[in-house]
Design a protein around this motif. Sequence first.
Motif, PDB file in Angstrom:
ATOM      1  N   ASP A 153       0.805  -1.232   0.000  1.00 32.97           N
ATOM      2  CA  ASP A 153       0.000   0.000   0.000  1.00 32.97           C
ATOM      3  C   ASP A 153       0.832   1.274   0.000  1.00 32.97           C
ATOM      4  O   ASP A 153       0.293   2.362  -0.207  1.00 32.97           O
ATOM      5  CB  ASP A 153      -0.925   0.015   1.228  1.00 32.97           C
ATOM      6  N   ARG A 206      -6.452   6.672 -10.579  1.00 29.63           N
ATOM      7  CA  ARG A 206      -7.222   5.652  -9.858  1.00 29.63           C
ATOM      8  C   ARG A 206      -7.870   6.304  -8.634  1.00 29.63           C
ATOM      9  O   ARG A 206      -7.296   7.190  -8.015  1.00 29.63           O
ATOM     10  CB  ARG A 206      -6.324   4.498  -9.406  1.00 29.63           C
ATOM     11  N   PHE A 207      -9.056   5.813  -8.294  1.00 29.58           N
ATOM     12  CA  PHE A 207      -9.764   6.327  -7.125  1.00 29.58           C
ATOM     13  C   PHE A 207     -10.284   5.146  -6.298  1.00 29.58           C
ATOM     14  O   PHE A 207     -10.540   4.064  -6.828  1.00 29.58           O
ATOM     15  CB  PHE A 207     -10.952   7.209  -7.554  1.00 29.58           C
ATOM     16  N   HIS A 208     -10.428   5.366  -4.999  1.00 34.22           N
ATOM     17  CA  HIS A 208     -11.076   4.335  -4.191  1.00 34.22           C
ATOM     18  C   HIS A 208     -12.184   4.959  -3.351  1.00 34.22           C
ATOM     19  O   HIS A 208     -12.159   6.151  -3.034  1.00 34.22           O
ATOM     20  CB  HIS A 208     -10.078   3.561  -3.336  1.00 34.22           C
ATOM     21  N   PHE A 209     -13.162   4.087  -3.009  1.00 36.01           N
ATOM     22  CA  PHE A 209     -14.321   4.546  -2.243  1.00 36.01           C
ATOM     23  C   PHE A 209     -14.950   3.340  -1.565  1.00 36.01           C
ATOM     24  O   PHE A 209     -14.616   2.191  -1.854  1.00 36.01           O
ATOM     25  CB  PHE A 209     -15.332   5.236  -3.160  1.00 36.01           C
ATOM     26  N   VAL A 210     -15.857   3.592  -0.666  1.00 36.27           N
ATOM     27  CA  VAL A 210     -16.578   2.536   0.045  1.00 36.27           C
ATOM     28  C   VAL A 210     -18.020   2.539  -0.438  1.00 36.27           C
ATOM     29  O   VAL A 210     -18.655   3.598  -0.528  1.00 36.27           O
ATOM     30  CB  VAL A 210     -16.531   2.759   1.571  1.00 36.27           C
ATOM     31  N   SER A 228     -22.475   5.267  -1.764  1.00 32.59           N
ATOM     32  CA  SER A 228     -21.029   5.381  -1.948  1.00 32.59           C
ATOM     33  C   SER A 228     -20.474   6.562  -1.167  1.00 32.59           C
ATOM     34  O   SER A 228     -21.125   7.620  -1.055  1.00 32.59           O
ATOM     35  CB  SER A 228     -20.688   5.554  -3.432  1.00 32.59           C
ATOM     36  N   TYR A 237     -15.097   9.987  -3.397  1.00 28.58           N
ATOM     37  CA  TYR A 237     -13.965   9.372  -4.061  1.00 28.58           C
ATOM     38  C   TYR A 237     -12.667  10.006  -3.552  1.00 28.58           C
ATOM     39  O   TYR A 237     -12.609  11.204  -3.306  1.00 28.58           O
ATOM     40  CB  TYR A 237     -14.061   9.550  -5.574  1.00 28.58           C
ATOM     41  N   SER A 238     -11.641   9.175  -3.441  1.00 32.02           N
ATOM     42  CA  SER A 238     -10.331   9.659  -3.019  1.00 32.02           C
ATOM     43  C   SER A 238      -9.284   9.162  -4.008  1.00 32.02           C
ATOM     44  O   SER A 238      -9.262   7.976  -4.355  1.00 32.02           O
ATOM     45  CB  SER A 238     -10.002   9.155  -1.603  1.00 32.02           C
ATOM     46  N   ARG A 239      -8.437  10.051  -4.481  1.00 28.51           N
ATOM     47  CA  ARG A 239      -7.431   9.681  -5.488  1.00 28.51           C
ATOM     48  C   ARG A 239      -6.357   8.779  -4.864  1.00 28.51           C
ATOM     49  O   ARG A 239      -5.872   9.028  -3.761  1.00 28.51           O
ATOM     50  CB  ARG A 239      -6.771  10.938  -6.062  1.00 28.51           C
ATOM     51  N   VAL A 240      -5.972   7.719  -5.592  1.00 35.09           N
ATOM     52  CA  VAL A 240      -4.924   6.795  -5.141  1.00 35.09           C
ATOM     53  C   VAL A 240      -3.582   7.275  -5.698  1.00 35.09           C
ATOM     54  O   VAL A 240      -3.387   7.301  -6.914  1.00 35.09           O
ATOM     55  CB  VAL A 240      -5.216   5.357  -5.625  1.00 35.09           C
ATOM     56  N   PRO A 249      -2.038  -2.885  -6.614  1.00 35.25           N
ATOM     57  CA  PRO A 249      -3.106  -3.842  -6.250  1.00 35.25           C
ATOM     58  C   PRO A 249      -2.524  -5.181  -5.818  1.00 35.25           C
ATOM     59  O   PRO A 249      -1.833  -5.847  -6.591  1.00 35.25           O
ATOM     60  CB  PRO A 249      -3.910  -3.982  -7.545  1.00 35.25           C
TER      61      PRO A 249
END
Length: 384
Positions: free
Chosen positions: A21, A53-57, A63, A66-69, A74
């Motif tokens: 990570d 890339r973005f991640h979210f719950v 939802s 969004y937060s940028r990675v 991975p």
Amino acid sequence: MASDKNLVSVLVLLDLSAAFDTVDHNVLLERLEHVVGIKGTALGWFKSYLSDRFHFVNVHDKSSSYSRVTCGVPQGSVLGPILFTIYMLPIGKIIRQHGINFHCYADDTQLYLSINPDEPNRLGRLQACLEDIKNWMTLNFLLLNQDKTEVLIFGPEIQKRKLLSQSPDLNGITLISENKVRNLGVIFDQDMSFKSQVKQVCRISFFHLRNIAKIRSILSRSDAEKLVHAFITSRLDYCNSLLSGSPQNVVKSLQLVQNAAARVLMRIKKRDHISPVLASLHWLPVKFRIDFKILLLTYKALNNQGPSYISNLIVPYVPNRALRSQTAGLLVVPRISKIRMGGRSFSYQAPLLWNQLPALVREADTLSTFKNRLKTFLFDRAYG
């Protein structure tokens, strides 16, 4: 082999906190371009793969924002471990500068060093190496978890005590934390007996066998055999080459597991003779499965199909004068002092078993041909 020479070996298993990570994308792309040599369109693919890339719950169709990675690879992907290995490439140069042996597999890095405790400050190289590794990781956004980094000492008991009295820790890492450690799924004991590993394999295998036995009556033979291979045989075969040259009672425990698996599969009674059943299934007994793995590694090493650190452990036999055995493809069996330790090493077991093979098996021109001839040879030896 080090224990056979009365040396002490120190194994350090490094643990990284959230390793996958914290990989910095900019540093990784720089490694891909300037260390590995990937350029042009291929480098563009990697930039596209890592960027934007973005991640979210997402819970019940709701939802989060969004937060940028900006970092990480991975972990569950095919590329993840490869990219992480490339990210870690410079650490190899640091370790080599200190003359320490090492192996890396994704985020599992292990250092090992064999020393004579009578020589003062032999652990100095290992201590300096660990300090440089921690500094490099800090600069590359990685964190060495000292609390979970494990150290184990192998060798004669008297020599181990001498080493412990001289240096109780390595840069804050306790020099000896456990009597055993888990290394890539294998439990290493201090005496290298692997008894703890064998006990765990037996316990888990019998647990799965009991479950398979409960539903055996509603399964076809082919489906039951798939379950046995998935849950039992795979465990018997995993890293079984480490048990080469082990005492008979160690291998016997695993053989009992294989016997029980055959009985469940073929639905026969406990008192029925098992050898004909194993032969009808074309299953090699556990001892011969171990020999098969050692000989397969040996063939690959001799034919440039294995890693160099395996190839370096075996030496082709070259007679002092012209003899018929010069072209027989034999290997040099090294001299050992203690059959309990040196006799179990790959550099001893590999040539010992290889030289017992008939020329027809040793001279196989392809890997598949070698495997077929080898299994036939071992099958004949096992069941006559």
